[in-house]
Design an enzyme around this catalytic site. Structure first.
Site, mmCIF file in Angstrom:
data_model
loop_
_atom_site.group_PDB
_atom_site.id
_atom_site.type_symbol
_atom_site.label_atom_id
_atom_site.label_comp_id
_atom_site.label_asym_id
_atom_site.label_seq_id
_atom_site.Cartn_x
_atom_site.Cartn_y
_atom_site.Cartn_z
ATOM 1 N N HIS A 175 4.501 -6.907 -7.433
ATOM 2 C CA HIS A 175 4.378 -8.252 -6.867
ATOM 3 C C HIS A 175 3.645 -8.155 -5.535
ATOM 4 C CE1 HIS A 175 7.928 -9.744 -9.445
ATOM 5 N NE2 HIS A 175 6.780 -10.113 -9.982
ATOM 6 N N GLU A 178 5.149 -8.368 -1.755
ATOM 7 C CA GLU A 178 6.267 -7.504 -1.378
ATOM 8 C C GLU A 178 5.745 -6.268 -0.644
ATOM 9 O OE1 GLU A 178 8.311 -7.206 -5.158
ATOM 10 O OE2 GLU A 178 8.559 -9.378 -5.256
ATOM 11 N N HIS A 313 10.801 -3.310 -5.548
ATOM 12 C CA HIS A 313 10.475 -4.704 -5.245
ATOM 13 C C HIS A 313 11.167 -5.077 -3.934
ATOM 14 C CE1 HIS A 313 8.732 -6.143 -9.154
ATOM 15 N NE2 HIS A 313 9.227 -4.973 -9.531
ATOM 16 N N GLU A 392 15.523 -3.495 -5.116
ATOM 17 C CA GLU A 392 15.066 -4.641 -4.321
ATOM 18 C C GLU A 392 15.423 -4.267 -2.893
ATOM 19 O OE1 GLU A 392 13.659 -7.627 -5.059
ATOM 20 O OE2 GLU A 392 13.888 -7.817 -7.228
HETATM 21 ZN ZN LIG Z 1 9.171 -8.346 -7.108
#
Ligand SMILES: [Zn+2]
Ligand SMILES: *[C@@H]1O[C@H](CO)[C@@H](O)[C@H](O)[C@H]1NC(C)=O
Ligand SMILES: *[C@@H]1O[C@H](CO)[C@@H](O)[C@H](O)[C@H]1NC(C)=O
Ligand SMILES: *[C@@H]1O[C@H](CO)[C@@H](O)[C@H](O)[C@H]1NC(C)=O
Length: 456
Positions: A175, A178, A313, A392
């Site tokens: 992504h 990020e 992420h 994350e």
């Molecule tokens: Zn992500």
């Protein structure tokens, strides 16, 4: 051209192109207290009038909502009318973006470091330099090209040059916005190569690492030059009007790569509307980036014992365990869920030791939201990689994607601590021994059983 001037020009180019301005955009924190609050917020999310930073809407969990200056009154009045307490937490989003774009000013800081967020070119140049300096162990890998014809580049770190090694695949930047993930991953690469800590040396040398810092280079570049909040890739094949969502049509120029993988594609938590952040693409594996990753991973399985697929992420401070579409008792759908959960829990506990940063552990459906078509679910469900986890990383939303550069190193340090633990527990459970396929294992079980029978 003099490098100094060149550097200066690059810096100017980065900050001066026609990027979307988020000047005076506000971010509110909302905590739904009841099921009714959740319903209201979910409806608001679907209406797309405001820009949600979080898609997980659950009772007692923070939801960050970004609001354009001209919609501020509207938003506040609406929140009040439905009895939701919206607390203003960021006054000016652009000032945080500017802080993140800050470049080193002096010549001496030209050395690659982790005091600021690197551009794609800087990361790629650094990878080349690292490969040159450590040519005995490092090779550049190019796993494919993007729709804008950029190379998806990374490195392989191989200390032992074994015939059929234990292999780990590690990637970030799927992504675009990020930014902390490519920064963390390049820092990890540096530690893998230069750390003198015994535990880190073991981690670096016992596994052949294939590492991709930026899995979505087009999106990453776009998030520097044009829209800091860009998430998807830059495939324009589904360009269309986004007026129905009140958005700029450019929103349709991209596919959410983490919804595009071919495992339970488009079953939950993904969209067929090109204007949304979670547009899964016209079909599974429609995108060059996801195909490249999948093919590369399958190739690794032919080279040896691929035990790790670790995705990075941001943000939320979680270690997610597959599968992302199941919660409750159904989590056992992943064949070695128990092992994965144990590994993740211990890794998260280790991570906390350094700076008291707390991570939660579970499936996405349980602790975030239901998702399908993600890379790591594919790695488990289709590729059958044993240890598949998704980090994350920082923070919990105080800055979200706009994490100050001062946090790059602390974030990376605690992640490395957790990876050392992750590897230790994985090895202890016995995953390294699955090497050269289950036949050896089957044979040893056979011998063990024979011995027991014999003794009896
Ligand atoms: Zn992500
Ligand atoms: C997206 O683009 C592809 C390729 O042009 C096309 O086949 C597909 O129908 C489009 N899908 C949507 C949802 O617009
Ligand atoms: C660590 O964090 C927890 C929860 O986030 C908090 O309750 C605790 O006081 C913190 N401990 C230290 C030593 O800061
Ligand atoms: C191990 O043995 C079981 C039962 O005989 C068999 O189903 C499985 O395929 C074997 N595993 C491998 C990797 O050969």
């Amino acid at each position: 051209m003099d490098t100094k001037i060149k550097l200066l020009l690059v810096s100017i180019a980065i900050v001066c192109v026609n990027a979307i301005s988020y000047q005076n955009y506000k971010v509110y924190n909302v905590v739904p207290k009841t099921k009714e609050d959740v319903t209201i917020l979910k409806k608001l999310l679907d209406e797309n009038k405001y820009f949600f930073w979080d898609y997980a809407i659950k009772v007692n969990y923070d939801v960050k909502i970004m609001v354009a200056p001209e919609k501020q009154d509207d938003f506040e009045k609406y929140a009040e009318s439905v009895g939701i307490n919206a607390k203003l937490v960021i006054e000016d989003v652009q000032s945080l973006i500017d802080a993140q774009l800050k470049r080193p000013s002096s010549r001496t800081q030209q050395e690659y470091n982790w005091d600021y967020y690197q551009t794609l070119d800087e990361i790629y140049d650094w990878l080349d330099k690292v490969a040159e300096e450590h040519s005995d162990v490092v090779t550049i890998i190019e796993i494919g090209r993007t729709v804008e014809n950029r190379v998806i580049k990374g490195i392989k770190i191989d200390y032992k040059k074994q015939e059929r090694p234990t292999i780990g695949f590690l990637k970030g930047g799927l992504h675009a916005r990020e930014w902390i993930t490519p920064a963390t991953i390049t820092w990890l690469i540096n530690e893998f190569l230069n750390s003198e800590d015994t535990n880190v040396r073991n981690l670096a040398e016992n596994v052949v690492w294939h590492i991709i810092p930026v899995a979505n280079p087009d999106g990453y570049v776009y998030s520097f030059t044009s829209d800091r909040m860009w998430r998807k890739n830059r495939n324009r094949a589904n360009f269309t009007s986004c007026a129905h969502l009140g958005l700029n049509d450019d929103m349709s120029n991209g596919i959410d790569l983490n919804r595009n993988f071919g495992y339970l594609w488009m079953t939950t938590g993904a969209s067929q509307d090109p204007c949304t952040q979670t547009f899964a693409g016209p079909v599974a594996f429609s995108e060059l980036e996801s195909i490249s990753i999948a093919n590369y991973v399958l190739g690794l399985q032919r080279q040896g014992n691929l035990i790790y697929y670790l995705g990075f992420h941001s943000y939320s401070q979680l270690i997610l365990v597959p599968y992302s579409h199941v919660g409750g008792a159904d989590v056992l759908a992943a064949p070695n869920y128990g092992d994965l959960f144990e590994i993740a829990i211990k890794s998260a506990a280790k991570l906390t030791e350094r700076y008291n940063t707390t991570y939660r552990v579970g499936t996405s459906a349980d602790i975030l939201y239901e998702v399908s078509g993600s890379g790591f679910d594919w790695a488990k469900g289709q590729a059958n990689v044993p240890i598949v986890l998704l980090y994350e990383v920082r923070d919990l939303g105080q800055y979200g994607f706009l994490l100050p550069a001062e946090q790059i190193i602390p974030n990376s340090e605690e992640v490395l601590d957790s990876l050392v633990e992750l590897d230790r527990v994985t090895r202890q459970i016995g995953y390294y021994q699955y090497q050269n396929s289950g036949q050896i294992l089957n044979l040893s079980i056979f011998l063990l059983i024979s011995t027991i029978l014999f003794v009896m």
